[in-house]
Design an enzyme around this catalytic site. Structure first.
Site, PDB file in Angstrom:
ATOM      1  N   LYS A  13      72.450 -55.669  88.330  1.00  0.00           N
ATOM      2  CA  LYS A  13      71.428 -56.304  87.477  1.00  0.00           C
ATOM      3  C   LYS A  13      70.042 -56.248  88.113  1.00  0.00           C
ATOM      4  O   LYS A  13      69.074 -55.905  87.460  1.00  0.00           O
ATOM      5  CB  LYS A  13      71.760 -57.782  87.245  1.00  0.00           C
ATOM      6  CG  LYS A  13      72.762 -58.046  86.166  1.00  0.00           C
ATOM      7  CD  LYS A  13      72.751 -59.497  85.734  1.00  0.00           C
ATOM      8  CE  LYS A  13      72.748 -60.534  86.808  1.00  0.00           C
ATOM      9  NZ  LYS A  13      73.884 -60.730  87.659  1.00  0.00           N
ATOM     10  N   ARG A  88      73.660 -68.361  82.406  1.00  0.00           N
ATOM     11  CA  ARG A  88      74.932 -68.098  83.064  1.00  0.00           C
ATOM     12  C   ARG A  88      76.070 -68.839  82.373  1.00  0.00           C
ATOM     13  O   ARG A  88      77.229 -68.646  82.710  1.00  0.00           O
ATOM     14  CB  ARG A  88      74.857 -68.518  84.516  1.00  0.00           C
ATOM     15  CG  ARG A  88      74.612 -67.312  85.447  1.00  0.00           C
ATOM     16  CD  ARG A  88      75.031 -67.655  86.792  1.00  0.00           C
ATOM     17  NE  ARG A  88      75.158 -66.729  87.850  1.00  0.00           N
ATOM     18  CZ  ARG A  88      74.236 -66.034  88.487  1.00  0.00           C
ATOM     19  NH1 ARG A  88      73.022 -65.983  88.053  1.00  0.00           N
ATOM     20  NH2 ARG A  88      74.528 -65.326  89.540  1.00  0.00           N
ATOM     21  N   ARG A 127      75.604 -54.311 100.278  1.00  0.00           N
ATOM     22  CA  ARG A 127      74.220 -54.644  99.902  1.00  0.00           C
ATOM     23  C   ARG A 127      73.483 -55.292 101.082  1.00  0.00           C
ATOM     24  O   ARG A 127      74.023 -56.156 101.773  1.00  0.00           O
ATOM     25  CB  ARG A 127      74.241 -55.602  98.709  1.00  0.00           C
ATOM     26  CG  ARG A 127      72.874 -56.151  98.352  1.00  0.00           C
ATOM     27  CD  ARG A 127      72.807 -56.615  96.928  1.00  0.00           C
ATOM     28  NE  ARG A 127      73.600 -57.802  96.664  1.00  0.00           N
ATOM     29  CZ  ARG A 127      73.720 -58.327  95.439  1.00  0.00           C
ATOM     30  NH1 ARG A 127      73.130 -57.755  94.413  1.00  0.00           N
ATOM     31  NH2 ARG A 127      74.458 -59.406  95.253  1.00  0.00           N
ATOM     32  N   ARG A 160      73.281 -61.054 102.489  1.00  0.00           N
ATOM     33  CA  ARG A 160      73.172 -62.426 101.974  1.00  0.00           C
ATOM     34  C   ARG A 160      74.436 -63.225 102.260  1.00  0.00           C
ATOM     35  O   ARG A 160      75.540 -62.717 102.098  1.00  0.00           O
ATOM     36  CB  ARG A 160      72.943 -62.381 100.453  1.00  0.00           C
ATOM     37  CG  ARG A 160      71.490 -62.219 100.084  1.00  0.00           C
ATOM     38  CD  ARG A 160      71.288 -61.933  98.619  1.00  0.00           C
ATOM     39  NE  ARG A 160      72.156 -62.685  97.711  1.00  0.00           N
ATOM     40  CZ  ARG A 160      72.159 -62.490  96.394  1.00  0.00           C
ATOM     41  NH1 ARG A 160      71.358 -61.589  95.844  1.00  0.00           N
ATOM     42  NH2 ARG A 160      72.950 -63.174  95.623  1.00  0.00           N
ATOM     43  N   ARG A 171      82.652 -66.190  93.107  1.00  0.00           N
ATOM     44  CA  ARG A 171      81.566 -66.027  92.121  1.00  0.00           C
ATOM     45  C   ARG A 171      82.060 -65.232  90.912  1.00  0.00           C
ATOM     46  O   ARG A 171      81.672 -65.504  89.779  1.00  0.00           O
ATOM     47  CB  ARG A 171      80.358 -65.334  92.772  1.00  0.00           C
ATOM     48  CG  ARG A 171      79.620 -66.239  93.746  1.00  0.00           C
ATOM     49  CD  ARG A 171      78.618 -65.470  94.578  1.00  0.00           C
ATOM     50  NE  ARG A 171      77.482 -64.986  93.835  1.00  0.00           N
ATOM     51  CZ  ARG A 171      76.682 -64.001  94.250  1.00  0.00           C
ATOM     52  NH1 ARG A 171      76.904 -63.409  95.407  1.00  0.00           N
ATOM     53  NH2 ARG A 171      75.666 -63.624  93.524  1.00  0.00           N
TER      54      ARG A 171
END
Ligand code: AMP
Length: 215
Positions: A13, A88, A127, A160, A171
Site C-alpha cells: 500500500k 480499517r 522491509r 519496524r 496484524r
C-alpha cells in the site's frame, strides 16, 4: 479524486500510495505515519498510541478518527487525497463518510490490493524503512544503494518493531476480521476496485492508474 487504499499490512500500500500521489498530485495521508509522528513528538497521546502499535493492535477509533478529520480539513486536501491505512474497520468507514458529508464531498475510489500471505511475509520481513524521511526499501526487491543506509538522507535504516513475524501474523488476523465489512461497504457504493497485488510495483501501479485515468 478522493481515494481509499485498502489491503493487508505489507501488501504494498505504502509504495503504491507514493506513486499514485506523485502522479496525480494529491496528498498521501497514512494513519500509520501520523501515529509514528505523534510517538516521536513524545506527547501523552503518543504514549497511548505506542502502547497499541507496539503490540500490533489497532489504535482506538475515537483517537484515530479525530486525527484523520484534523488532517482532512487541511487546505491541501481540497482537490483530493489518498488515505492509506484508514478506514480499517466498518466504524471508521462510516466515520469517514460523515467527515466527507460535512465537507459536501465523497470518497470516489476504493482500491483493494489483494496479496497472498506468503508474499506478505516475504515483503514485510525484508522491509527496511528510514526513520527520518520515511523512505521504504526491501533488502531483496528494492535495496538501497549503500546497504543499510537511506538513499535520500543517508540515515541508518530500521526494521519496524511491528514488522516482526509474530506481530505481522497478529496484524493479518486482525486485518481479516475487520476488512471484510469495509469491502462490502464500498462494494455497495459501487466504487470498490480489486487489484491483483502479487506482481511487481509497476504492474500494480498500471492497474490502479488505468482505473483512475479512465474515470
Ligand atoms: P501501518 O503503518 O498502516 O501498517 O500501521 C501501523 C500500525 O498503526 C497498525 O498496526 C495499528 O496499530 C496502527 N494503525 C494504523 N492505521 C490505523 C487505523 N486506521 N486504526 C487503528 N490503528 C491504526
Amino acid at each position: 479524486m478522493r481515494i481509499v487504499l485498502l489491503g493487508t499490512p505489507g501488501g504494498g500500500k505504502g509504495t503504491q500510495a507514493k506513486l499514485i500521489c506523485n502522479y496525480f498530485n494529491i496528498p498521501h495521508i497514512s494513519t500509520g505515519d501520523i501515529f509514528r509522528g505523534k510517538i516521536k513528538e513524545g506527547t501523552a497521546e503518543g504514549e497511548v498510541i505506542s502502547s497499541y502499535m507496539e503490540k500490533g493492535q489497532l489504535v482506538p477509533d475515537r483517537l484515530t478518527i479525530s486525527l484523520v478529520e484534523e488532517r482532512l480539513i487541511k487546505d491541501d486536501c481540497k482537490n483530493g487525497f489518498l488515505l492509506d491505512g484508514f478506514p480499517r474497520d466498518e466504524k471508521q468507514a462510516e466515520a469517514l463518510d460523515l467527515i466527507m458529508n460535512k465537507k459536501n464531498e465523497q470518497v470516489n475510489f476504493a482500491f483493494l490490493i489483494d496479496v497472498s500471505k506468503e508474499i506478505i511475509l516475504d515483503r514485510v520481513l525484508g522491509r527496511r524503512v528510514c526513520p527520518v524521511c520515511r523512505e521504504s526499501y526491501h533488502v531483496k526487491y528494492n535495496p538501497p544503494k549503500v546497504p543499510g543506509k537511506c538513499d535520500v538522507c543517508g540515515t541508518a535504516l530500521v526494521h519496524r518493531p511491528d514488522d516482526q513475524k509474530e506481530i505481522i501474523l497478529d496484524r493479518l488476523t486482525i486485518y481479516n476480521q475487520t476488512t471484510q465489512p469495509i469491502l462490502e461497504f464500498y462494494e455497495k457504493k459501487g466504487i470498490l476496485h480489486k487489484i491483483k497485488g502479487d506482481g511487481g510495483i509497476q504492474d500494480i501501479f498500471s492497474q490502479i492508474s488505468g482505473v483512475l485515468k479512465e474515470a
